[in-house]
Design an enzyme around this catalytic site. Structure first.
Site, PDB file in Angstrom:
ATOM      1  N   GLU A 150       8.822   5.887   8.137  1.00 15.19           N
ATOM      2  CA  GLU A 150       8.578   4.445   8.101  1.00 15.19           C
ATOM      3  C   GLU A 150       8.761   3.753   9.450  1.00 15.19           C
ATOM      4  OE1 GLU A 150       7.050   3.331   5.781  1.00 15.19           O
ATOM      5  OE2 GLU A 150       7.447   4.687   4.110  1.00 15.19           O
ATOM      6  N   ALA A 164       0.862  -1.185   0.000  1.00 18.51           N
ATOM      7  CA  ALA A 164       0.000   0.000   0.000  1.00 18.51           C
ATOM      8  C   ALA A 164       0.892   1.226   0.000  1.00 18.51           C
ATOM      9  CB  ALA A 164      -0.933   0.007   1.210  1.00 18.51           C
ATOM     10  N   GLU A 215      -0.579   2.601   7.125  1.00 22.15           N
ATOM     11  CA  GLU A 215      -0.777   3.704   6.183  1.00 22.15           C
ATOM     12  C   GLU A 215      -1.500   4.887   6.827  1.00 22.15           C
ATOM     13  OE1 GLU A 215       0.925   3.427   3.596  1.00 22.15           O
ATOM     14  OE2 GLU A 215       1.287   1.272   3.769  1.00 22.15           O
TER      15      GLU A 215
END
Length: 836
Positions: free
Chosen positions: A319, A261, A297
């Protein structure tokens, strides 16, 4: 970027794009860019790639003046020469034509079938530097601006972008103009453009409009992901105390997508497998993965989107935090999942594995490193970074940790920040001196191994760099140490210390019978104990005195030390036989199982000894919990996942009962009968290995538009499990010719663990390497790291020469992965030589 370039700042883009789904190659565009120049400037340099520029115009006080321009394809730059020097705010307009990208990066068309008709969807993937394929821009995360997007598309199509539609106008020739709301200040790489025959599943019951967007007939399968998205938005707003600033949140299922994603702000693009839940096929393992990916996400909306990295070397600020919240969010809403155990399996352990290589990186990447999403870097940037954050939280405590994060987000919202600014703001908020911690763990590659010795009531700890291959290095780390002491009277006691030198001496009570370092595995390091203490911990494992997490830590470190050469295969197997045969808990079993299979693959001359141990573990577990679930509705989640992990491997270890079960269930699948979704993956793999109709069955399923993406995933994994030479070659060819490059790694991961396929893989790899390279560096790198470290065992000299030659090509997109592949192969060769 030089000083002159830094004086130019984008303020606002107005992007006009004209799409025709019938047009195979091109789209038309116009970009109007409002800039600010701190000093008088005579030129503008923007990023472009594969754009044909028709005209550039300067807008000044309502008057349009033509600008000359030059394109430098090698630098991916458009140089616009202004007719006069400009200062402060001014606008330029650029007319151009772009190309749809064949590699799923930039703007691309993806094909799918609906009602036996080929249809297309336009989608985008702009991270890390592919927005320049869609419009001329300052394609760098530090160059934030606001955006107004508009599309001209066919009247019967749907357009989506980061914000809600502001208005639509019908045009001539069955076209319409779709205009979207203005975005907040954001990065170019977070924009999203989508066009197609799309449908929506909407929920406005909460504070935000949340929608699942799909090609026809699929949105109904997005109910679970939609619920997770709502929960994730709620969690992140509460955690950060900052409201989600966009008007909607879309979860978009894209028929062909290069990653799991992508966190486009307000418009998350998904590989369909990880968005849609099909009750008849989606296993509990995949269901949890859907939740984790969605949580990951959504958390990016704050970490990466609201506050963005100043440069790509700071990408860990995106991240690592998102990988931390990947588990933190499900843990809040589904405590029965025990998400932090999944963290140890999916995040912590792979990070230790990857960072144990000599060829590794710091969490903050070097400034000259390109492609953070390559296989060589993801486990560092995502997983090690998240593990370091978990260690920091354990060291400081939950409240200071949260306070530091929230201060950082509030201070830098809608702008970009670097690593130094993060730690400075953290210290401002908490008063804690965390910069030294950061120097150890964020700026320094690798991690330590702690040797622990006991001399009466004194523990002596000494740290060295942990690597699987010999490496002399004098690095030391600031290590938060927590030790669990087991006392003679049956009580336990915890002691903590901050280790900042190479050695540390700690007094312990003389009545301490044994001790376990790294409580709850929060520290990012490994431990080597003396034999007596290791054996005593083993007795406590047997007696049920240690938690699943502590058992996992002991076994995981023991296995790593076997790979390094500190222990022999015989010593490792003996320890498992003495203390882990009766193991029932999820976390240690999900660690032991892949470790024994790896050893079976690499040290095939000791096959019988390894199979004896693993089959005892399987037999005891199956006898208690069953090869079939006794009651699928009431069976605990973790038992289902253990069974799914065990079944295919038990077949490979020649378990006749499992083989019979798999064959019978595969015959049912051939006849169209339903199978328990937690068994489908294993049954398809067993079917590939045992049934002559498997290939035909898989081919029909892969090419049928009725087959769900999750079933296709199971089939791709099964394609790597054939045990006949002819079928293995057919499967490899099918993968190259018909499987999208974004999905081939599912086949290759299975094939690289298939001992029967290993002797064939190298010749097949050489045969198709040009086609693998043609699909782009990511696809090629994934194939390398999936196949060569194991297949190379049978062609050592030839493979090493090949990889050395590849390195000499000095291709920065694959260089790091080649070095990692070479080292993984060497580790496997050394392990085999030591234990044959």
């Amino acid at each position: 970027m030089n000083a002159r370039k830094n004086e130019l700042h984008p303020i606002h883009y107005k992007i006009h794009l004209e799409f025709d789904l019938r047009e195979e190659h091109h789209f038309n565009g116009r970009t109007e860019l409002l800039l600010n120049s701190e000093r008088p400037t005579s030129q503008i340099i923007l990023n472009i790639e594969n754009l044909a520029i028709w005209s550039c115009t300067l807008k000044k006080k309502g008057e349009m003046k033509t600008c000359s321009f030059r394109v430098n394809p090698s630098k991916q730059e458009l140089q616009i020469i202004l007719p006069e020097k400009m200062k402060k705010e001014f606008s330029i307009r650029i007319e151009y034509m772009g190309k749809y990208s064949p590699d799923l990066l930039g703007i691309y068309r993806c094909k799918y079938k609906h009602e036996n008709t080929e249809q297309y969807m336009i989608s985008t993937q702009f991270e890390e530097h592919f927005a320049r394929r869609a419009f001329p821009c300052f394609d760098h995360p530090s160059k934030k601006a606001t955006f107004e997007i508009e599309f001209v598309i066919d009247k019967d199509l749907v357009g989506i972008s980061n914000t809600k539609i502001k208005h639509e106008h019908v045009l001539k020739n069955r076209k319409k103009l779709v205009v979207f709301e203005k975005t907040p200040k954001m990065c170019t790489y977070l924009l999203y453009f989508g066009v197609g025959h799309l449908e929506f599943l909407e929920d406005e019951s909460g504070k935000h409009l949340v929608r699942v967007v799909s090609t026809p007939g699929k949105s109904k399968h997005g109910t679970f992901a939609l619920d997770i998205a709502k929960k994730s938005l709620e969690f992140m707003e509460k955690f950060t105390r900052l409201a989600y600033p966009l008007s909607k949140c879309d979860l978009i299922g894209v028929p062909d997508f290069p990653f799991g994603a992508m966190e486009n702000w307000g418009s998350i693009a998904y590989r369909e497998t990880f968005l849609f839940l099909y009750p008849e096929f989606t296993s509990n393992r995949i269901k949890i993965l859907i939740a984790e990916i969605t949580a990951h996400e959504i958390s990016h909306f704050w970490f990466g989107d609201l506050v963005s990295p100043h440069d790509w070397k700071d990408i860990w600020l995106n991240e690592s935090f998102a990988s931390y919240f990947t588990l933190a969010i499900p843990s809040e809403y589904f405590p029965e999942w025990r998400s932090w155990e999944f963290f140890l399996i999916e995040v912590y352990s792979p990070a230790l594995e990857r960072d144990g290589l000599i060829e590794t990186f710091a969490v903050e990447l070097p400034g000259d490193v390109k492609g953070f999403a390559s296989p060589a870097k993801t486990d560092i940037v995502y997983k090690k970074g998240a593990s370091i954050l978990r260690m920091l939280e354990g060291f400081l405590g939950e409240l200071p940790f949260r306070k530091g994060i929230n201060h950082f987000l509030k201070k830098y919202q809608f702008v970009s920040a670097n690593t130094t600014q993060y730690w400075e703001s953290f210290e401002e908020a908490t008063g804690e001196p965390v910069k030294e911690f950061a120097e150890s763990w964020i700026h320094q590659a690798g991690y330590p191994l702690l040797h622990v010795k006991r001399e009466k009531n004194l523990l002596i700890l000494e740290q060295e760099v942990f690597t699987y291959l010999p490496c002399k290095n004098e690095r030391i780390w600031m290590i938060p140490i927590e030790i669990l002491l087991f006392l003679d009277n049956g009580n336990t006691k915890k002691i903590s210390h901050l280790m900042s030198d190479r050695t540390l001496h700690l007094k312990i009570p003389k009545e301490t019978s044994c001790f376990k370092l790294n409580v709850e595995q929060k520290g990012f390091y490994r431990v080597k104990y003396e034999k007596k203490n290791l054996e005593q911990l083993g007795e406590f494992i047997k007696q049920g005195k240690l938690s699943a997490i502590e058992k996992h830590g002991i076994e995981n470190d023991l296995f790593a030390l076997l790979k390094r050469g500190d222990y022999s295969l015989a010593e490792y197997l003996e320890y498992l036989s003495k203390y882990f045969l009766q193991e029932e808990e999820f976390l240690p079993l999900m660690s032991i199982n892949p470790h024994l299979l790896y050893l079976h693959l690499i040290i095939n001359s000791r096959d019988e000894e390894i199979r004896e141990v693993i089959n005892k573990i399987y037999s005891i577990w199956f006898n208690k919990f069953g090869i079939f679930p006794k009651d699928s509705q009431s069976e605990p989640l973790h038992q289902k996942i253990i069974r799914e992990a065990f079944l295919w491997n038990a077949y490979f270890m020649k378990n006749e009962e499992v083989k019979e079960m798999g064959e019978n269930l595969f015959k049912k699948a051939l006849n169209g009968e339903k199978i328990d979704p937690d068994l489908v993956s294993s049954v398809y793999k067993i079917g590939a290995a045992t049934h002559h109709e498997a290939m035909n069955f898989f081919l029909k399923k892969i090419f049928s538009p009725e087959t769900s993406e999750i079933e296709k995933l199971y089939i791709l994994e099964a394609l790597g499990c054939f045990d006949q030479e002819k079928r293995i070659k057919e499967a490899f060819k099918l993968t190259i010719k018909h499987v999208p490059s974004s999905s081939r790694h599912y086949v290759f991961n299975s094939m690289g663990r298939n001992p029967i396929a290993l002797k064939l893989i190298w010749d097949l790899f050489l045969k198709y390497q040009d086609e693998l390279k043609k699909e782009g560096p990511l696809s090629y790198s994934r194939a390398l790291v999936s196949l060569i470290p194991t297949a190379g065992l049978f062609h050592e000299k030839e493979v090493k020469e090949f990889l050395e030659a590849e390195l000499k090509n000095k291709d920065p997109s694959s260089e790091d992965t080649i070095k990692m592949t070479m080292e993984l192969l060497e580790i496997n060769l050394n392990l085999r030589r030591r234990n044959e």
